[in-house]
Motif scaffolding. Structure first.
Motif, PDB file in Angstrom:
ATOM      1  N   ASP A   1      11.348   2.683   5.682  1.00  0.00           N
ATOM      2  CA  ASP A   1      10.897   1.290   5.684  1.00  0.00           C
ATOM      3  C   ASP A   1      12.024   0.425   6.244  1.00  0.00           C
ATOM      4  OD1 ASP A   1       8.454  -0.208   3.802  1.00  0.00           O
ATOM      5  OD2 ASP A   1      10.028  -1.451   4.702  1.00  0.00           O
TER       6      ASP A   1
ATOM      7  N   LYS B   1      -3.182  -1.528  16.724  1.00  0.00           N
ATOM      8  CA  LYS B   1      -3.773  -0.532  15.815  1.00  0.00           C
ATOM      9  C   LYS B   1      -4.767   0.357  16.584  1.00  0.00           C
ATOM     10  CE  LYS B   1      -2.012  -1.664  11.724  1.00  0.00           C
ATOM     11  NZ  LYS B   1      -1.219  -0.732  10.911  1.00  0.00           N
TER      12      LYS B   1
ATOM     13  N   ASP C   1      13.740   1.384  11.197  1.00  0.00           N
ATOM     14  CA  ASP C   1      12.501   0.977  11.852  1.00  0.00           C
ATOM     15  C   ASP C   1      11.831   2.209  12.471  1.00  0.00           C
ATOM     16  OD1 ASP C   1      11.523  -2.031  13.077  1.00  0.00           O
ATOM     17  OD2 ASP C   1      10.663  -0.179  13.900  1.00  0.00           O
ATOM     18  N   CYS C   2      10.546   2.363  12.218  1.00  0.00           N
ATOM     19  CA  CYS C   2       9.813   3.541  12.729  1.00  0.00           C
ATOM     20  C   CYS C   2       9.661   3.500  14.249  1.00  0.00           C
ATOM     21  CB  CYS C   2       8.434   3.634  12.115  1.00  0.00           C
ATOM     22  SG  CYS C   2       8.427   3.884  10.360  1.00  0.00           S
TER      23      CYS C   2
ATOM     24  N   THR D   1       8.836  -6.681   5.399  1.00  0.00           N
ATOM     25  CA  THR D   1       7.999  -7.369   4.401  1.00  0.00           C
ATOM     26  C   THR D   1       7.998  -6.615   3.072  1.00  0.00           C
ATOM     27  OG1 THR D   1       6.053  -6.211   5.270  1.00  0.00           O
ATOM     28  CG2 THR D   1       6.406  -8.467   6.033  1.00  0.00           C
TER      29      THR D   1
ATOM     30  N   ILE E   1       1.962   4.444   7.109  1.00  0.00           N
ATOM     31  CA  ILE E   1       1.392   3.234   6.503  1.00  0.00           C
ATOM     32  C   ILE E   1       2.163   1.992   6.964  1.00  0.00           C
ATOM     33  CG2 ILE E   1       0.722   2.178   4.288  1.00  0.00           C
ATOM     34  CD1 ILE E   1      -0.611   4.909   4.811  1.00  0.00           C
TER      35      ILE E   1
ATOM     36  N   VAL F   1       0.831  -1.212   0.000  1.00  0.00           N
ATOM     37  CA  VAL F   1       0.000   0.000   0.000  1.00  0.00           C
ATOM     38  C   VAL F   1       0.870   1.268   0.000  1.00  0.00           C
ATOM     39  CG1 VAL F   1      -1.792   1.265   1.271  1.00  0.00           C
ATOM     40  CG2 VAL F   1      -1.852  -1.235   1.207  1.00  0.00           C
TER      41      VAL F   1
ATOM     42  N   TYR G   1      -2.440  -7.747  16.918  1.00  0.00           N
ATOM     43  CA  TYR G   1      -2.381  -6.793  15.800  1.00  0.00           C
ATOM     44  C   TYR G   1      -3.462  -5.710  15.964  1.00  0.00           C
ATOM     45  CZ  TYR G   1      -3.331  -5.321  10.930  1.00  0.00           C
ATOM     46  OH  TYR G   1      -3.574  -4.600   9.783  1.00  0.00           O
TER      47      TYR G   1
ATOM     48  N   ILE H   1      -7.449  -5.234   1.471  1.00  0.00           N
ATOM     49  CA  ILE H   1      -6.951  -4.572   0.262  1.00  0.00           C
ATOM     50  C   ILE H   1      -6.308  -5.622  -0.642  1.00  0.00           C
ATOM     51  CG2 ILE H   1      -5.474  -2.723  -0.598  1.00  0.00           C
ATOM     52  CD1 ILE H   1      -5.468  -1.613   2.336  1.00  0.00           C
TER      53      ILE H   1
HETATM   54  N1  LIG Z   1      -3.321  -4.990   3.051  1.00  0.00           N
HETATM   55  C1  LIG Z   1      -4.436  -5.001   3.783  1.00  0.00           C
HETATM   56  O1  LIG Z   1      -5.420  -5.664   3.440  1.00  0.00           O
HETATM   57  C2  LIG Z   1      -4.535  -4.177   5.039  1.00  0.00           C
HETATM   58  C3  LIG Z   1      -5.736  -4.182   5.753  1.00  0.00           C
HETATM   59  C4  LIG Z   1      -5.823  -3.422   6.913  1.00  0.00           C
HETATM   60  C5  LIG Z   1      -4.745  -2.655   7.328  1.00  0.00           C
HETATM   61  N2  LIG Z   1      -3.591  -2.669   6.620  1.00  0.00           N
HETATM   62  C6  LIG Z   1      -2.464  -1.867   7.103  1.00  0.00           C
HETATM   63  O2  LIG Z   1      -1.975  -1.099   6.023  1.00  0.00           O
HETATM   64  C7  LIG Z   1      -0.576  -0.975   6.130  1.00  0.00           C
HETATM   65  C8  LIG Z   1       0.088  -1.411   4.838  1.00  0.00           C
HETATM   66  O3  LIG Z   1      -0.213  -2.779   4.615  1.00  0.00           O
HETATM   67  P1  LIG Z   1       0.415  -3.557   3.374  1.00  0.00           P
HETATM   68  O4  LIG Z   1      -0.599  -4.496   2.896  1.00  0.00           O
HETATM   69  O5  LIG Z   1       1.029  -2.609   2.437  1.00  0.00           O
HETATM   70  O6  LIG Z   1       1.539  -4.402   4.122  1.00  0.00           O
HETATM   71  P2  LIG Z   1       3.037  -4.641   3.696  1.00  0.00           P
HETATM   72  O7  LIG Z   1       3.561  -5.644   4.653  1.00  0.00           O
HETATM   73  O8  LIG Z   1       3.141  -4.928   2.228  1.00  0.00           O
HETATM   74  O9  LIG Z   1       3.709  -3.225   3.945  1.00  0.00           O
HETATM   75  C9  LIG Z   1       4.129  -2.786   5.200  1.00  0.00           C
HETATM   76  C10 LIG Z   1       5.478  -2.107   4.991  1.00  0.00           C
HETATM   77  O10 LIG Z   1       5.899  -1.545   6.235  1.00  0.00           O
HETATM   78  C11 LIG Z   1       7.244  -1.956   6.470  1.00  0.00           C
HETATM   79  N3  LIG Z   1       7.371  -1.998   7.929  1.00  0.00           N
HETATM   80  C12 LIG Z   1       6.730  -2.828   8.781  1.00  0.00           C
HETATM   81  N4  LIG Z   1       7.034  -2.517  10.050  1.00  0.00           N
HETATM   82  C13 LIG Z   1       7.880  -1.455   9.991  1.00  0.00           C
HETATM   83  C14 LIG Z   1       8.532  -0.677  10.957  1.00  0.00           C
HETATM   84  N5  LIG Z   1       8.373  -0.922  12.259  1.00  0.00           N
HETATM   85  N6  LIG Z   1       9.331   0.322  10.543  1.00  0.00           N
HETATM   86  C15 LIG Z   1       9.503   0.583   9.231  1.00  0.00           C
HETATM   87  N7  LIG Z   1       8.897  -0.130   8.257  1.00  0.00           N
HETATM   88  C16 LIG Z   1       8.105  -1.126   8.643  1.00  0.00           C
HETATM   89  C17 LIG Z   1       7.410  -3.288   5.788  1.00  0.00           C
HETATM   90  O11 LIG Z   1       8.738  -3.594   5.456  1.00  0.00           O
HETATM   91  C18 LIG Z   1       6.564  -3.066   4.538  1.00  0.00           C
HETATM   92  O12 LIG Z   1       7.303  -2.479   3.498  1.00  0.00           O
HETATM   93  C19 LIG Z   1      -0.140  -1.787   7.352  1.00  0.00           C
HETATM   94  O13 LIG Z   1       0.006  -0.922   8.445  1.00  0.00           O
HETATM   95  C20 LIG Z   1      -1.299  -2.727   7.562  1.00  0.00           C
HETATM   96  O14 LIG Z   1      -1.439  -3.113   8.909  1.00  0.00           O
HETATM   97  C21 LIG Z   1      -3.459  -3.407   5.481  1.00  0.00           C
END
Ligand SMILES: NC(=O)c1ccc[n+]([C@@H]2O[C@H](COP(=O)([O-])OP(=O)(O)OC[C@H]3O[C@@H](n4cnc5c(N)ncnc54)[C@H](O)[C@@H]3O)[C@@H](O)[C@H]2O)c1
Length: 310
Positions: free
Chosen positions: A31, A145, A51-52, A35, A72, A12, A141, A171
């Motif tokens: 980032d 959030k 790391d954030c 993942t 995000i 996303v 999780y 998503i």
């Molecule tokens: N994809 C979905 O269906 C969905 C649904 C609800 C919520 N979300 C939320 O949306 C966001 C994006 O999801 P996504 O599907 O792109 O997931 P994703 O795993 O593809 O992306 C998350 C990104 O954040 C990075 N990351 C994780 N923890 C980190 C940290 N502590 N510091 C720095 N970077 C970090 C990862 O390396 C990755 O690039 C997430 O927060 C997720 O919880 C996603």
């Protein structure tokens, strides 16, 4: 404008960063590549690997000034949150707190947060949830959030940060990680279907479970559109389609659009997983009026992309 997009190497976040850069904005990405992938990061963005939830990473932002922070990044799997709850709370909550502190220090007043439908959990027979409904997190999780949402409210009340917490439903679409088999219902099944090394599709939970699937392009338009939309300030908003699709309907769509059939084996569900949930999108409809992608077409586009079909 100058924007910080955390998680800009993920599914996303990378699409959001691409759109903002396409619109002519300056984007800094943080980032930790847990993942996400370097290859997802827009080459016109400034990338900070870190790391954030690490103060040393956040201190690297001191040289920048942002018009908005789009947080995000996050550990995005309910299943993984049970394997490592401490990493989960750091990734999903401590990160938010550090970024909010940074926003206050630097005078950045706009903060968009990627929350989740998981905060609703399971509540009796209720299937459709609005932002006014109670929350009942069932996974670590979701706890993390929801805690972030609570921090956002307090930072808004005390420090005047204008937040928007987006409760994303499921998503999906091109760009979704097909390697991570612990997050993303459609991507998990699609991967198992198109990869010859899988001889079957493994489903954790029953076939009549359902979700509200929203296409990635809609999520990106909604999220970026809200940055300057005052009506979205200090609001929690469901980001879904208001429609439900069952696991069996989804598997049929994937079979139809890949032309591949494999046996399906059902196992026990993962802890904290909701049986079925879809979004009440009245609030979203008042703020975003463009039509949302239909699941049939969205899955077709995703399958074509995954199969490399032009
Ligand atoms: N994809 C979905 O269906 C969905 C649904 C609800 C919520 N979300 C939320 O949306 C966001 C994006 O999801 P996504 O599907 O792109 O997931 P994703 O795993 O593809 O992306 C998350 C990104 O954040 C990075 N990351 C994780 N923890 C980190 C940290 N502590 N510091 C720095 N970077 C970090 C990862 O390396 C990755 O690039 C997430 O927060 C997720 O919880 C996603």
């Amino acid at each position: 404008m100058n924007y910080l997009v955390t998680g800009g190497a993920g599914f996303v976040g990378s699409k959001i960063a691409d759109k903002l850069i396409c619109q002519g904005h300056q984007v800094v990405i943080i980032d930790n590549l847990s993942t996400g992938y370097l290859s997802n990061i827009n080459t016109n963005a400034t990338f900070i690997k870190g790391d954030c939830s690490d103060i040393n990473t956040i201190s690297k932002l001191n040289e920048f000034a942002f018009d908005a922070i789009l947080h995000i990044a996050g550990q995005s799997s309910g299943e993984v949150s049970f394997e490592d709850p401490v990493y989960d709370i750091n990734s999903n909550t401590v990160s938010t707190l550090l970024l909010l502190q940074y926003a206050v220090k630097k005078g950045c007043k706009r903060f968009i947060y990627a929350s989740t439908m998981s905060v609703y959990g399971q509540q009796g027979d209720q299937l459709c949830f609005s932002e006014k409904d109670l929350t009942n997190p069932l996974s670590f999780y979701a706890v993390g959030k929801l805690a972030s949402e609570a921090y956002l409210k307090i930072y808004s009340a005390i420090y005047g940060i204008n937040y928007t917490a987006l409760r994303y439903f499921n998503i999906y679409g091109p760009g979704q990680n097909l390697v991570n088999l612990k997050q993303g219902m459609i991507s998990i099944y699609l991967k198992q279907l198109i990869d010859p090394s899988f001889d079957k599709i493994t489903v954790k939970g029953s076939s009549d479970r359902f979700r509200d699937f929203i296409y990635i392009d809609d999520v990106v338009s909604i999220t970026t559109g809200f940055i300057n939309q005052q009506a979205s300030f200090n609001e929690i908003i469901n980001i879904g389609t208001g429609k439900k699709t069952t696991v069996s309907e989804l598997l049929a769509l994937l079979k139809q659009h890949t032309g591949i059939e494999k046996p399906v084996e059902y196992y026990a569900g993962t802890p904290g997983d909701q049986f079925g949930i879809y979004a009440d999108i009245h609030k979203l409809n008042n703020l975003y009026t463009a039509p949302l992608e239909h699941i049939e077409r969205g899955v077709r586009l995703f399958c074509k992309n995954a199969l490399g079909v032009k």
